[in-house]
Design an enzyme around this catalytic site. Structure first.
Site, PDB file in Angstrom:
ATOM      1  N   GLY A  46       0.830  -1.194   0.000  1.00  0.00           N
ATOM      2  CA  GLY A  46       0.000   0.000   0.000  1.00  0.00           C
ATOM      3  C   GLY A  46       0.865   1.245   0.000  1.00  0.00           C
ATOM      4  N   GLN A  51       3.242   9.906   0.880  1.00  0.00           N
ATOM      5  CA  GLN A  51       4.508   9.178   1.032  1.00  0.00           C
ATOM      6  C   GLN A  51       5.457   9.426  -0.141  1.00  0.00           C
ATOM      7  OE1 GLN A  51       2.359   5.290   2.081  1.00  0.00           O
ATOM      8  NE2 GLN A  51       4.292   5.115   3.176  1.00  0.00           N
ATOM      9  N   CYS A  97       5.842  -0.041   7.441  1.00  0.00           N
ATOM     10  CA  CYS A  97       5.482   1.115   6.623  1.00  0.00           C
ATOM     11  C   CYS A  97       6.690   1.504   5.775  1.00  0.00           C
ATOM     12  CB  CYS A  97       5.091   2.272   7.535  1.00  0.00           C
ATOM     13  SG  CYS A  97       4.653   3.774   6.647  1.00  0.00           S
ATOM     14  N   LEU A  98       6.456   1.780   4.495  1.00  0.00           N
ATOM     15  CA  LEU A  98       7.572   2.154   3.614  1.00  0.00           C
ATOM     16  C   LEU A  98       8.217   3.465   4.071  1.00  0.00           C
ATOM     17  CD1 LEU A  98       6.039   1.223   0.134  1.00  0.00           C
ATOM     18  CD2 LEU A  98       7.747  -0.054   1.452  1.00  0.00           C
ATOM     19  N   HIS A 139      -4.520   1.569   7.340  1.00  0.00           N
ATOM     20  CA  HIS A 139      -3.163   2.121   7.406  1.00  0.00           C
ATOM     21  C   HIS A 139      -3.001   3.262   6.394  1.00  0.00           C
ATOM     22  CE1 HIS A 139       1.380   1.365   7.809  1.00  0.00           C
ATOM     23  NE2 HIS A 139       1.289   2.203   6.800  1.00  0.00           N
ATOM     24  N   GLU A 140      -3.481   3.053   5.164  1.00  0.00           N
ATOM     25  CA  GLU A 140      -3.305   4.080   4.115  1.00  0.00           C
ATOM     26  C   GLU A 140      -4.216   5.283   4.348  1.00  0.00           C
ATOM     27  OE1 GLU A 140      -0.726   3.693   2.452  1.00  0.00           O
ATOM     28  OE2 GLU A 140      -0.473   1.578   2.955  1.00  0.00           O
TER      29      GLU A 140
HETATM   30 ZN   LIG Z   1       2.611   3.387   5.711  1.00  0.00          ZN
END
Ligand SMILES: [Zn+2]
Length: 178
Positions: A46, A51, A97-98, A139-140
């Site tokens: 995601g 981000q 998380c990225l 989360h997103e």
């Molecule tokens: Zn994230």
């Protein structure tokens, strides 16, 4: 398509509330294509606009590969996503998380959600989800509101993570190995 740079903690932009999309045009569709490519390359399941430094309410998701390695891609593009309903029963799962690389922690969230969003054609859609997809949607959607999964942890844990990433950022890029 182009791969975009993912911003990471402690970048304060991650705390921005993203703006709703008012017009779905070629530029927005390209952004979402680029986000999908960036997400697959990371790899992640995601990604939210903020981000990749774009504070607009857009999200890409694909949980197909996560559940079955052989599965073909099954991308979801969500514009202006909004949680309509969450179940009372909760589930605990490990999240990453990225934008917080290599950090994982268990988070408790509602087990099921119903989400409304606009698709790439601008049509209103609703999706009801459980399991990995329910976690990913929450989360997103947190991201578009400037929230991170570490906000669901204790203050002590959260402060430790932020401190660690602030320290790494201060040290700058690691020197090349000799
Ligand atoms: Zn994230």
């Amino acid at each position: 398509m182009a791969k975009l740079d993912i911003i990471t903690l402690p970048d304060r932009k991650l705390r921005m509330k993203s703006e709703p999309v008012e017009r779905i045009d070629g530029e927005l569709l390209k952004l979402m294509d680029d986000m999908l490519e960036t997400m697959y390359a990371a790899p992640g399941i995601g990604l939210a606009g903020i981000q990749v430094n774009v504070p607009r309410r857009v999200v890409t998701i694909d949980v197909a590969k996560r559940e079955d390695d052989e599965a073909s891609p099954d991308p979801l593009f969500l514009i202006n996503p909004e949680i309509l309903w969450t179940s009372d029963d909760t589930a605990v799962a490990e999240e990453g998380c990225l934008s917080i690389p290599e950090y994982f922690a268990e988070v408790e969230r509602p087990a099921k959600v119903r989400v409304a969003y606009l698709d790439r054609q601008g049509a209103r859609q609703e999706i009801e989800a459980e399991g990995v997809l329910a976690i990913c949607l929450q989360h997103e959607i947190d991201h578009v509101d400037g929230k991170l999964f570490i906000d669901h942890l204790s203050k002590l844990k959260r402060d430790m993570v932020v401190k660690k990433f602030t320290k790494i950022a201060r040290l700058g890029p690691k020197p090349a190995a000799l």
